[in-house]
Design an enzyme around this catalytic site. Structure first.
Site, PDB file in Angstrom:
ATOM      1  N   ARG A  73     115.667 -22.542  58.236  1.00  0.00           N
ATOM      2  CA  ARG A  73     115.122 -21.768  57.114  1.00  0.00           C
ATOM      3  C   ARG A  73     113.654 -22.111  56.888  1.00  0.00           C
ATOM      4  O   ARG A  73     113.109 -23.015  57.523  1.00  0.00           O
ATOM      5  CB  ARG A  73     115.977 -21.954  55.847  1.00  0.00           C
ATOM      6  CG  ARG A  73     116.428 -23.383  55.576  1.00  0.00           C
ATOM      7  CD  ARG A  73     116.521 -23.650  54.131  1.00  0.00           C
ATOM      8  NE  ARG A  73     115.222 -23.468  53.504  1.00  0.00           N
ATOM      9  CZ  ARG A  73     114.244 -24.371  53.540  1.00  0.00           C
ATOM     10  NH1 ARG A  73     114.394 -25.521  54.154  1.00  0.00           N
ATOM     11  NH2 ARG A  73     113.101 -24.118  52.948  1.00  0.00           N
ATOM     12  N   GLY A  74     113.028 -21.360  55.968  1.00  0.00           N
ATOM     13  CA  GLY A  74     111.586 -21.514  55.767  1.00  0.00           C
ATOM     14  C   GLY A  74     110.911 -20.510  56.712  1.00  0.00           C
ATOM     15  O   GLY A  74     111.279 -20.410  57.891  1.00  0.00           O
ATOM     16  N   ALA A  75     109.914 -19.812  56.180  1.00  0.00           N
ATOM     17  CA  ALA A  75     109.296 -18.701  56.926  1.00  0.00           C
ATOM     18  C   ALA A  75     108.749 -19.125  58.288  1.00  0.00           C
ATOM     19  O   ALA A  75     108.844 -18.400  59.281  1.00  0.00           O
ATOM     20  CB  ALA A  75     108.186 -18.094  56.074  1.00  0.00           C
ATOM     21  N   ARG A 109     116.715 -12.183  58.719  1.00  0.00           N
ATOM     22  CA  ARG A 109     116.334 -12.332  57.305  1.00  0.00           C
ATOM     23  C   ARG A 109     115.191 -11.366  57.026  1.00  0.00           C
ATOM     24  O   ARG A 109     114.280 -11.255  57.846  1.00  0.00           O
ATOM     25  CB  ARG A 109     115.912 -13.783  56.973  1.00  0.00           C
ATOM     26  CG  ARG A 109     117.111 -14.710  56.802  1.00  0.00           C
ATOM     27  CD  ARG A 109     116.725 -16.027  56.171  1.00  0.00           C
ATOM     28  NE  ARG A 109     116.780 -15.981  54.699  1.00  0.00           N
ATOM     29  CZ  ARG A 109     116.406 -17.005  53.941  1.00  0.00           C
ATOM     30  NH1 ARG A 109     115.921 -18.112  54.486  1.00  0.00           N
ATOM     31  NH2 ARG A 109     116.500 -16.925  52.619  1.00  0.00           N
ATOM     32  N   CYS A 165     110.679 -25.085  45.822  1.00  0.00           N
ATOM     33  CA  CYS A 165     111.505 -24.860  47.011  1.00  0.00           C
ATOM     34  C   CYS A 165     111.129 -25.837  48.127  1.00  0.00           C
ATOM     35  O   CYS A 165     110.780 -26.987  47.848  1.00  0.00           O
ATOM     36  CB  CYS A 165     111.400 -23.419  47.474  1.00  0.00           C
ATOM     37  SG  CYS A 165     112.641 -22.959  48.705  1.00  0.00           S
ATOM     38  N   ASP A 192     106.289 -16.477  52.153  1.00  0.00           N
ATOM     39  CA  ASP A 192     107.063 -15.783  53.195  1.00  0.00           C
ATOM     40  C   ASP A 192     106.295 -14.570  53.695  1.00  0.00           C
ATOM     41  O   ASP A 192     106.375 -14.225  54.873  1.00  0.00           O
ATOM     42  CB  ASP A 192     108.430 -15.381  52.656  1.00  0.00           C
ATOM     43  CG  ASP A 192     109.342 -16.606  52.577  1.00  0.00           C
ATOM     44  OD1 ASP A 192     109.158 -17.419  51.644  1.00  0.00           O
ATOM     45  OD2 ASP A 192     110.178 -16.772  53.481  1.00  0.00           O
ATOM     46  N   LYS A 241     109.778 -18.006  47.389  1.00  0.00           N
ATOM     47  CA  LYS A 241     111.076 -18.323  46.780  1.00  0.00           C
ATOM     48  C   LYS A 241     111.182 -17.838  45.338  1.00  0.00           C
ATOM     49  O   LYS A 241     110.235 -17.956  44.562  1.00  0.00           O
ATOM     50  CB  LYS A 241     111.295 -19.833  46.867  1.00  0.00           C
ATOM     51  CG  LYS A 241     112.586 -20.369  46.288  1.00  0.00           C
ATOM     52  CD  LYS A 241     113.834 -19.686  46.816  1.00  0.00           C
ATOM     53  CE  LYS A 241     113.936 -19.667  48.316  1.00  0.00           C
ATOM     54  NZ  LYS A 241     114.999 -18.779  48.822  1.00  0.00           N
ATOM     55  N   LYS A 247     101.841 -15.010  58.345  1.00  0.00           N
ATOM     56  CA  LYS A 247     102.611 -14.515  57.206  1.00  0.00           C
ATOM     57  C   LYS A 247     101.921 -13.347  56.505  1.00  0.00           C
ATOM     58  O   LYS A 247     102.383 -12.888  55.461  1.00  0.00           O
ATOM     59  CB  LYS A 247     102.842 -15.652  56.220  1.00  0.00           C
ATOM     60  CG  LYS A 247     103.753 -16.705  56.802  1.00  0.00           C
ATOM     61  CD  LYS A 247     103.725 -17.949  55.980  1.00  0.00           C
ATOM     62  CE  LYS A 247     104.665 -18.972  56.596  1.00  0.00           C
ATOM     63  NZ  LYS A 247     104.545 -20.265  55.920  1.00  0.00           N
TER      64      LYS A 247
HETATM   65  C1  RUB Z   1     111.763 -20.927  51.697  1.00  0.00           C
HETATM   66  C2  RUB Z   1     110.493 -20.583  50.982  1.00  0.00           C
HETATM   67  C3  RUB Z   1     109.238 -21.291  51.442  1.00  0.00           C
HETATM   68  C4  RUB Z   1     108.478 -20.378  52.419  1.00  0.00           C
HETATM   69  C5  RUB Z   1     107.354 -21.108  53.108  1.00  0.00           C
HETATM   70  O1  RUB Z   1     112.824 -20.065  51.361  1.00  0.00           O
HETATM   71  O2  RUB Z   1     110.425 -19.716  50.141  1.00  0.00           O
HETATM   72  O3  RUB Z   1     108.401 -21.545  50.356  1.00  0.00           O
HETATM   73  O4  RUB Z   1     109.386 -19.892  53.404  1.00  0.00           O
HETATM   74  O5  RUB Z   1     107.860 -22.168  53.905  1.00  0.00           O
HETATM   75  P1  RUB Z   1     114.231 -20.238  52.126  1.00  0.00           P
HETATM   76  P2  RUB Z   1     107.036 -22.707  55.177  1.00  0.00           P
HETATM   77  O6  RUB Z   1     114.694 -21.638  51.901  1.00  0.00           O
HETATM   78  O7  RUB Z   1     115.134 -19.231  51.479  1.00  0.00           O
HETATM   79  O8  RUB Z   1     114.005 -19.931  53.584  1.00  0.00           O
HETATM   80  O9  RUB Z   1     105.719 -23.150  54.652  1.00  0.00           O
HETATM   81  O10 RUB Z   1     107.878 -23.837  55.704  1.00  0.00           O
HETATM   82  O11 RUB Z   1     106.917 -21.578  56.139  1.00  0.00           O
END
Ligand code: RUB
Length: 294
Positions: free
Chosen positions: A17-19, A54, A116, A187, A198, A223
Protein backbone atom coordinates in the site's frame (compact mmCIF):
# COMPACT_ATOMS: atom_id res chain seq x y z
CA UNK A 1 -2.94 -17.76 -9.37
CA UNK A 2 -0.68 -15.98 -11.84
CA UNK A 3 2.04 -13.52 -10.85
CA UNK A 4 -0.12 -10.61 -12.03
CA UNK A 5 -3.15 -11.87 -10.08
CA UNK A 6 -0.99 -12.09 -6.97
CA UNK A 7 0.39 -8.56 -7.29
CA UNK A 8 -3.04 -7.09 -8.11
CA UNK A 9 -4.52 -8.92 -5.13
CA UNK A 10 -1.81 -7.69 -2.76
CA UNK A 11 -2.48 -4.10 -3.90
CA UNK A 12 -6.26 -4.47 -3.62
CA UNK A 13 -6.05 -6.03 -0.15
CA UNK A 14 -3.52 -3.35 0.92
CA UNK A 15 -0.82 -5.88 1.71
CA UNK A 16 1.21 -3.56 -0.49
CA UNK A 17 0.00 0.00 0.00
CA UNK A 18 0.94 3.66 -0.28
CA UNK A 19 0.90 5.39 -3.67
CA UNK A 20 4.60 4.93 -4.26
CA UNK A 21 4.86 1.30 -3.23
CA UNK A 22 1.88 0.15 -5.31
CA UNK A 23 3.38 1.84 -8.41
CA UNK A 24 6.75 0.19 -7.76
CA UNK A 25 5.14 -3.23 -7.20
CA UNK A 26 3.29 -2.93 -10.52
CA UNK A 27 6.43 -1.93 -12.47
CA UNK A 28 8.43 -4.76 -10.86
CA UNK A 29 5.70 -7.20 -11.86
CA UNK A 30 5.78 -5.98 -15.49
CA UNK A 31 9.58 -6.20 -15.52
CA UNK A 32 9.43 -9.80 -14.31
CA UNK A 33 6.95 -10.62 -17.06
CA UNK A 34 9.30 -9.06 -19.64
CA UNK A 35 12.20 -11.06 -18.19
CA UNK A 36 10.09 -14.21 -18.56
CA UNK A 37 9.56 -13.40 -22.24
CA UNK A 38 6.02 -11.95 -22.17
CA UNK A 39 4.90 -10.24 -25.38
CA UNK A 40 3.16 -6.89 -25.68
CA UNK A 41 -0.31 -8.49 -25.71
CA UNK A 42 0.34 -10.18 -22.37
CA UNK A 43 1.85 -6.99 -20.93
CA UNK A 44 -1.20 -4.98 -21.97
CA UNK A 45 -3.50 -7.47 -20.25
CA UNK A 46 -1.37 -7.37 -17.10
CA UNK A 47 -1.27 -3.55 -17.21
CA UNK A 48 -5.07 -3.41 -17.29
CA UNK A 49 -5.38 -5.66 -14.23
CA UNK A 50 -2.71 -3.82 -12.28
CA UNK A 51 -4.22 -0.39 -13.02
CA UNK A 52 -7.63 -1.56 -11.80
CA UNK A 53 -6.27 -2.72 -8.43
CA UNK A 54 -6.77 0.64 -6.66
CA UNK A 55 -8.40 3.73 -8.14
CA UNK A 56 -7.27 6.85 -6.23
CA UNK A 57 -3.48 6.90 -6.69
CA UNK A 58 -2.60 8.20 -10.15
CA UNK A 59 0.96 6.97 -9.54
CA UNK A 60 -0.29 3.46 -10.36
CA UNK A 61 -1.65 4.10 -13.90
CA UNK A 62 1.11 6.66 -14.53
CA UNK A 63 3.82 4.08 -13.74
CA UNK A 64 2.08 1.25 -15.60
CA UNK A 65 1.44 3.42 -18.69
CA UNK A 66 5.06 4.52 -18.74
CA UNK A 67 6.25 0.92 -18.41
CA UNK A 68 4.01 -0.07 -21.34
CA UNK A 69 5.33 2.86 -23.37
CA UNK A 70 8.89 1.60 -22.74
CA UNK A 71 7.88 -1.91 -23.80
CA UNK A 72 6.27 -0.64 -27.01
CA UNK A 73 9.16 1.70 -27.84
CA UNK A 74 11.49 -1.14 -28.77
CA UNK A 75 10.74 -4.77 -29.36
CA UNK A 76 13.82 -6.14 -27.61
CA UNK A 77 12.90 -7.58 -24.21
CA UNK A 78 16.50 -7.16 -22.97
CA UNK A 79 16.36 -3.43 -23.66
CA UNK A 80 12.86 -3.05 -22.19
CA UNK A 81 13.95 -4.85 -19.04
CA UNK A 82 16.97 -2.54 -18.70
CA UNK A 83 14.82 0.55 -19.20
CA UNK A 84 12.31 -0.67 -16.63
CA UNK A 85 15.20 -1.19 -14.22
CA UNK A 86 16.33 2.35 -14.93
CA UNK A 87 12.79 3.62 -14.28
CA UNK A 88 12.78 1.86 -10.89
CA UNK A 89 16.18 3.41 -10.07
CA UNK A 90 14.80 6.81 -11.04
CA UNK A 91 11.94 6.35 -8.57
CA UNK A 92 14.47 5.62 -5.84
CA UNK A 93 16.43 8.74 -6.74
CA UNK A 94 13.23 10.81 -6.66
CA UNK A 95 12.44 9.91 -3.06
CA UNK A 96 16.06 10.59 -2.06
CA UNK A 97 15.87 14.04 -3.66
CA UNK A 98 12.55 14.80 -1.97
CA UNK A 99 14.00 13.69 1.37
CA UNK A 100 16.99 15.98 0.83
CA UNK A 101 14.84 18.98 -0.11
CA UNK A 102 12.25 18.22 2.58
CA UNK A 103 14.89 17.94 5.29
CA UNK A 104 15.99 21.49 4.46
CA UNK A 105 12.43 22.71 5.02
CA UNK A 106 12.44 21.29 8.56
CA UNK A 107 14.05 23.39 11.26
CA UNK A 108 15.92 22.26 14.33
CA UNK A 109 13.40 21.77 17.13
CA UNK A 110 10.35 21.42 14.85
CA UNK A 111 7.37 19.31 15.80
CA UNK A 112 5.89 17.76 12.66
CA UNK A 113 2.44 16.21 12.38
CA UNK A 114 1.82 13.64 9.68
CA UNK A 115 -1.25 11.62 8.68
CA UNK A 116 -1.54 7.97 7.67
CA UNK A 117 1.65 6.38 6.32
CA UNK A 118 3.70 7.96 3.59
CA UNK A 119 7.14 6.56 2.83
CA UNK A 120 7.98 9.94 1.34
CA UNK A 121 7.24 11.79 4.57
CA UNK A 122 9.04 9.16 6.67
CA UNK A 123 12.15 9.59 4.50
CA UNK A 124 12.04 13.38 4.93
CA UNK A 125 11.80 13.13 8.71
CA UNK A 126 14.54 10.50 8.90
CA UNK A 127 16.82 12.65 6.73
CA UNK A 128 16.20 15.72 8.93
CA UNK A 129 17.04 13.62 11.99
CA UNK A 130 20.19 12.31 10.27
CA UNK A 131 21.27 15.88 9.62
CA UNK A 132 21.20 16.39 13.37
CA UNK A 133 17.89 18.28 13.61
CA UNK A 134 16.17 17.55 16.90
CA UNK A 135 12.62 17.02 15.74
CA UNK A 136 9.49 15.49 17.24
CA UNK A 137 6.71 13.76 15.36
CA UNK A 138 2.97 13.50 15.87
CA UNK A 139 1.14 10.71 14.03
CA UNK A 140 -2.56 10.19 13.54
CA UNK A 141 -4.01 6.69 13.79
CA UNK A 142 -5.61 6.87 10.32
CA UNK A 143 -8.80 4.96 11.05
CA UNK A 144 -10.00 2.44 10.02
CA UNK A 145 -6.80 0.68 8.86
CA UNK A 146 -4.46 2.34 11.38
CA UNK A 147 -1.57 2.94 8.98
CA UNK A 148 -0.47 5.64 11.44
CA UNK A 149 0.73 2.85 13.73
CA UNK A 150 3.26 1.88 11.05
CA UNK A 151 4.45 5.48 10.72
CA UNK A 152 4.75 5.88 14.48
CA UNK A 153 6.81 2.65 14.76
CA UNK A 154 9.06 3.68 11.86
CA UNK A 155 9.74 7.14 13.29
CA UNK A 156 10.26 5.89 16.79
CA UNK A 157 12.70 3.25 15.47
CA UNK A 158 14.55 6.16 13.81
CA UNK A 159 14.90 7.70 17.28
CA UNK A 160 12.46 10.52 16.61
CA UNK A 161 10.32 11.18 19.73
CA UNK A 162 6.84 10.31 18.48
CA UNK A 163 3.32 10.83 19.82
CA UNK A 164 0.30 8.97 18.44
CA UNK A 165 -3.12 10.63 18.52
CA UNK A 166 -6.60 9.67 17.35
CA UNK A 167 -7.71 11.34 14.11
CA UNK A 168 -10.38 13.45 15.78
CA UNK A 169 -7.81 14.95 18.20
CA UNK A 170 -5.95 16.78 15.42
CA UNK A 171 -7.26 20.32 15.92
CA UNK A 172 -6.83 20.19 19.68
CA UNK A 173 -3.37 18.58 19.54
CA UNK A 174 -1.99 20.88 16.83
CA UNK A 175 -2.21 23.59 19.49
CA UNK A 176 -1.55 21.49 22.56
CA UNK A 177 1.66 19.96 21.14
CA UNK A 178 2.74 23.23 19.49
CA UNK A 179 3.04 21.62 16.06
CA UNK A 180 5.23 23.69 13.71
CA UNK A 181 4.43 22.01 10.38
CA UNK A 182 2.12 19.39 8.93
CA UNK A 183 3.63 17.23 6.20
CA UNK A 184 1.59 14.61 4.34
CA UNK A 185 2.08 12.48 1.24
CA UNK A 186 -0.17 12.34 -1.82
CA UNK A 187 -1.89 9.81 -4.03
CA UNK A 188 -2.71 12.26 -6.80
CA UNK A 189 -1.93 15.91 -7.52
CA UNK A 190 -4.33 17.63 -9.93
CA UNK A 191 -3.37 20.42 -12.35
CA UNK A 192 -4.97 23.02 -10.10
CA UNK A 193 -2.88 21.86 -7.12
CA UNK A 194 -5.69 20.05 -5.31
CA UNK A 195 -4.34 16.89 -3.70
CA UNK A 196 -5.86 13.45 -3.09
CA UNK A 197 -4.55 11.81 0.07
CA UNK A 198 -5.77 9.65 2.95
CA UNK A 199 -9.23 10.44 4.23
CA UNK A 200 -9.04 13.20 6.81
CA UNK A 201 -6.19 15.09 5.14
CA UNK A 202 -8.51 17.91 4.10
CA UNK A 203 -9.78 18.40 7.66
CA UNK A 204 -6.21 18.51 8.94
CA UNK A 205 -5.34 21.09 6.27
CA UNK A 206 -8.29 23.28 7.30
CA UNK A 207 -7.33 22.99 10.96
CA UNK A 208 -3.73 23.90 10.17
CA UNK A 209 -4.87 26.91 8.10
CA UNK A 210 -7.08 28.14 10.95
CA UNK A 211 -4.10 27.92 13.34
CA UNK A 212 -1.56 29.41 10.90
CA UNK A 213 0.49 26.19 10.71
CA UNK A 214 2.05 25.39 7.31
CA UNK A 215 0.44 22.40 5.57
CA UNK A 216 2.97 20.79 3.24
CA UNK A 217 2.57 17.97 0.70
CA UNK A 218 5.47 15.75 -0.36
CA UNK A 219 4.92 14.07 -3.72
CA UNK A 220 7.06 12.96 -6.62
CA UNK A 221 5.90 14.04 -10.07
CA UNK A 222 4.77 10.47 -10.79
CA UNK A 223 1.75 11.43 -8.68
CA UNK A 224 0.85 14.39 -10.86
CA UNK A 225 -2.09 14.01 -13.22
CA UNK A 226 -1.72 16.01 -16.46
CA UNK A 227 -5.00 14.47 -17.69
CA UNK A 228 -6.83 16.28 -14.90
CA UNK A 229 -6.73 19.39 -17.06
CA UNK A 230 -9.89 17.88 -18.56
CA UNK A 231 -11.55 17.64 -15.15
CA UNK A 232 -10.75 15.76 -11.99
CA UNK A 233 -10.14 12.17 -12.95
CA UNK A 234 -9.54 9.77 -10.12
CA UNK A 235 -12.25 7.86 -8.31
CA UNK A 236 -12.30 8.23 -4.55
CA UNK A 237 -12.00 4.67 -3.34
CA UNK A 238 -14.74 3.42 -1.02
CA UNK A 239 -13.66 0.33 0.85
CA UNK A 240 -15.59 -2.43 2.57
CA UNK A 241 -17.73 -0.93 5.38
CA UNK A 242 -16.76 -3.95 7.50
CA UNK A 243 -13.34 -2.30 7.90
CA UNK A 244 -15.13 0.16 10.22
CA UNK A 245 -17.78 -1.86 12.06
CA UNK A 246 -21.15 -3.55 11.64
CA UNK A 247 -24.30 -2.23 13.30
CA UNK A 248 -27.60 -3.82 12.37
CA UNK A 249 -29.73 -1.47 10.29
CA UNK A 250 -27.02 1.18 9.99
CA UNK A 251 -25.46 2.11 6.68
CA UNK A 252 -21.71 2.62 6.91
CA UNK A 253 -19.62 4.56 4.40
CA UNK A 254 -15.87 4.04 4.19
CA UNK A 255 -14.18 6.48 1.79
CA UNK A 256 -10.40 5.96 1.86
CA UNK A 257 -9.29 9.32 0.42
CA UNK A 258 -10.36 12.93 0.19
CA UNK A 259 -9.35 16.00 -1.79
CA UNK A 260 -7.51 18.87 -0.13
CA UNK A 261 -8.09 22.16 -1.87
CA UNK A 262 -4.92 23.89 -3.12
CA UNK A 263 -5.79 26.98 -1.10
CA UNK A 264 -5.04 25.04 2.12
CA UNK A 265 -1.67 23.77 0.88
CA UNK A 266 1.34 25.98 1.52
CA UNK A 267 3.60 24.18 -0.95
CA UNK A 268 4.45 20.84 -2.55
CA UNK A 269 7.89 19.25 -2.25
CA UNK A 270 8.76 17.34 -5.43
CA UNK A 271 12.01 15.84 -6.72
CA UNK A 272 12.16 18.87 -9.07
CA UNK A 273 12.05 21.29 -6.16
CA UNK A 274 9.45 23.12 -4.10
CA UNK A 275 6.41 24.58 -5.83
CA UNK A 276 3.33 26.44 -4.64
CA UNK A 277 0.37 24.06 -5.13
CA UNK A 278 -1.12 26.39 -7.73
CA UNK A 279 2.03 25.92 -9.85
CA UNK A 280 1.34 22.20 -10.33
CA UNK A 281 0.10 22.88 -13.86
CA UNK A 282 3.35 24.54 -14.93
CA UNK A 283 5.54 21.79 -13.50
CA UNK A 284 3.42 19.14 -15.26
CA UNK A 285 3.65 20.99 -18.55
CA UNK A 286 7.41 21.32 -18.21
CA UNK A 287 7.82 17.66 -17.29
CA UNK A 288 5.21 15.94 -19.48
CA UNK A 289 4.52 18.44 -22.26
CA UNK A 290 1.13 18.39 -23.85
CA UNK A 291 1.11 14.78 -24.94
CA UNK A 292 -1.43 12.74 -23.04
CA UNK A 293 -0.31 9.14 -23.40
CA UNK A 294 -2.76 6.35 -22.80
C1 RUB B 1 -1.74 5.89 1.91
C2 RUB B 1 -1.70 7.38 1.78
C3 RUB B 1 -0.33 8.01 1.67
C4 RUB B 1 -0.01 8.25 0.18
C5 RUB B 1 1.43 8.65 -0.02
O1 RUB B 1 -3.04 5.37 1.78
O2 RUB B 1 -2.69 8.06 1.66
O3 RUB B 1 -0.31 9.24 2.31
O4 RUB B 1 -0.27 7.06 -0.55
O5 RUB B 1 2.30 7.60 0.38
P1 RUB B 1 -3.25 3.77 1.80
P2 RUB B 1 3.77 7.46 -0.26
O6 RUB B 1 -2.68 3.26 3.09
O7 RUB B 1 -4.73 3.58 1.72
O8 RUB B 1 -2.55 3.20 0.60
O9 RUB B 1 4.47 8.74 0.05
O10 RUB B 1 4.37 6.28 0.46
O11 RUB B 1 3.61 7.23 -1.72
Amino acid sequence: MTRVDKVAKSIKSMKVRGARDIAIAAVKCLKELVDDGAGIKELKKAAKMLKAARPSAISLPNAVNYALYLAKKDAYPGKTSKELGRFLDELNRSIEKIAEIGARVIEDGDTILTHCQSDTVVQILKKARKKGKKIKAVCTEARPRHQGYITASMLSAAKIPTTLIIDSAVFHMLRELEVDKVIVGADTVFVDGDVVNKIGSSQIAMSAKKLGIPFIVAAETLKFSPESIMGKMVKIEERDPAEITKIRGVKIRNPAFDITDAEYIDFIITEEGIIPAQEAYHLMREKYGWELKK
